[in-house]
Design an enzyme around this catalytic site. Structure first.
Site, PDB file in Angstrom:
ATOM      1  N   GLU A 102      -8.586   6.717  22.963  1.00 31.87           N
ATOM      2  CA  GLU A 102      -7.506   7.578  22.478  1.00 31.87           C
ATOM      3  C   GLU A 102      -6.184   7.246  23.153  1.00 31.87           C
ATOM      4  OE1 GLU A 102      -7.314   9.949  20.066  1.00 31.87           O
ATOM      5  OE2 GLU A 102      -9.285   9.214  19.469  1.00 31.87           O
TER       6      GLU A 102
ATOM      7  N   CYS B  33      -4.075   6.971   3.334  1.00 30.67           N
ATOM      8  CA  CYS B  33      -2.817   7.739   3.323  1.00 30.67           C
ATOM      9  C   CYS B  33      -1.819   7.079   4.273  1.00 30.67           C
ATOM     10  CB  CYS B  33      -3.086   9.188   3.734  1.00 30.67           C
ATOM     11  SG  CYS B  33      -1.704  10.310   3.430  1.00 30.67           S
TER      12      CYS B  33
ATOM     13  N   CYS C 264      -3.283   6.348  -3.153  1.00 31.08           N
ATOM     14  CA  CYS C 264      -3.627   7.709  -3.579  1.00 31.08           C
ATOM     15  C   CYS C 264      -4.815   7.750  -4.540  1.00 31.08           C
ATOM     16  CB  CYS C 264      -2.405   8.375  -4.228  1.00 31.08           C
ATOM     17  SG  CYS C 264      -1.014   8.573  -3.091  1.00 31.08           S
TER      18      CYS C 264
ATOM     19  N   CYS D 218      -7.983   8.259  -2.683  1.00 27.67           N
ATOM     20  CA  CYS D 218      -7.997   9.332  -1.689  1.00 27.67           C
ATOM     21  C   CYS D 218      -8.897  10.482  -2.118  1.00 27.67           C
ATOM     22  CB  CYS D 218      -6.580   9.842  -1.456  1.00 27.67           C
ATOM     23  SG  CYS D 218      -6.503  11.137  -0.198  1.00 27.67           S
TER      24      CYS D 218
END
Length: 349
Positions: free
Chosen positions: A38, A193, A200, A203
């Protein structure tokens, strides 16, 4: 209001088929490995991080090993990733965990937030992915997904907008599969995205997406207000002795490239004569001007003019504390700023 369960279920279903399941920090998904990944992924793409992550854990496989490592080794393993405060904070946080938490990362939000370099989103990612706890994240990918899905047409960096996005992120949390759900959000933002040219039609959230319905995916989320980037200038001094060793000096503990090894500099406000006078070397020749280059930081451009002296005579005693001569073989493990490493590796014969 969009149905929270529908949002999470569609995302989890998509992730099972299309998500990323072979990232090195997922096997095993320990708190240490999640934390390290992370932090590395802040401001850095997955494709770049994978190699650095594997090299880092090969050398420092767990938190106690990181805590016990010299800072020079940590910075050397980080060299090239940039944003070096991340590495220094990792090191400090690991040492605090050894001192206060029996060599383990805390498993509470409050405990994680008390460590250097861990913010709310990073803490949430650790708790969700390593412990399966119900905590939200809000990295750049998740901000973009939520802003488009809910049609938030303001810059996400505004405090009020960020607060709204956190509320939405928490409202969508499922009650199960938190590790996969957390990864699914990041994967969707990174691969579908995307910032530009979102895919799209692929998605899973398309049917409920406000930006898609209103044709606003090109303008949501709103970009950060642009300001003119200032430009600074410096001269990097490349001094080599007859054996080919190069003189480096440790950067100050704060500021740009803090605590890394770098080349001596003569900034625009410092005369070249003054800068050279403080170095542990005698120079009997004129400087050779190398090709100038520009390095861009997050908040300014740095125009660099490298100047090279060959066959400098090293003084008997090193000058200021933190100055030393290094052979080519000794440069590899050092924590060097990426542009300095590139400069040194490309020096003409």
């Amino acid at each position: 209001m969009k149905a929270e369960a529908s949002f999470a279920q569609r995302l989890l279903h998509w992730h099972r088929q299309h998500g990323r399941h072979d990232l090195p920090w997922q096997h095993p998904r320990t708190p240490y490995r999640v934390w390290l990944s992370e932090v590395m992924l802040q401001q850095t793409q997955v494709s770049t991080v994978v190699g650095y992550f594997q090299r880092f854990v090969d050398a420092l496989p767990d938190l106690p090993a990181l805590a016990a490592a010299p800072l020079d080794q940590v910075l050397g393993l980080w060299s090239g990733l940039g944003y070096y405060s991340r590495a220094r904070n990792l090191h400090r946080a690991a040492q605090r965990c050894v001192e206060c938490h029996a060599g383990e990362l805390p498993a509470t939000l409050e405990g994680l937030l008390d460590l250097p370099g861990i913010g709310r989103s990073t803490a949430g990612a650790i708790l969700a992915q390593a412990h399966g706890l119900r905590f939200a994240i809000l990295d750049g990918n998740v901000r973009r997904v939520l802003a488009r899905y809910h049609g938030i047409a303001e810059w996400p960096g505004l405090p009020a907008v960020e607060k709204q996005l956190w509320q939405l992120a928490e409202s969508h949390l499922p009650h199960h599969d938190l590790a996969d759900y957390t990864q699914a959000q990041m994967d969707l933002g990174a691969t579908v995205c995307a910032r530009s040219k979102p895919r799209c039609l692929l998605c899973p959230l398309q049917s409920g997406c406000t930006a898609y319905a209103q044709g606003l995916t090109a303008v949501i989320p709103v970009a950060r207000p642009r300001t003119e980037t200032p430009v600074r200038a410096t001269r990097m001094l490349v001094l080599q002795d007859a054996a080919g060793r190069v003189l480096l000096q440790r950067r100050p503990p704060t500021g740009v490239w803090a605590e890394l090894w770098s080349l001596p500099e003569a900034p625009a406000e410092t005369s070249l004569e003054t800068a050279l006078a403080g170095l542990p070397a005698k120079l009997d020749c004129q400087a050779e001007a190398l090709a100038p280059f520009r390095h861009t930081f997050s908040h300014y451009h740095l125009d660099v003019q490298p100047l090279r002296w060959r066959k400098a005579v090293a003084a008997t005693a090193v000058g200021e504390t933190g100055q030393a001569w290094f052979s080519a073989s000794e440069l590899e493990p050092l924590g060097l700023p990426a542009p300095v490493r590139r400069l040194l590796s490309s020096l003409p014969d």
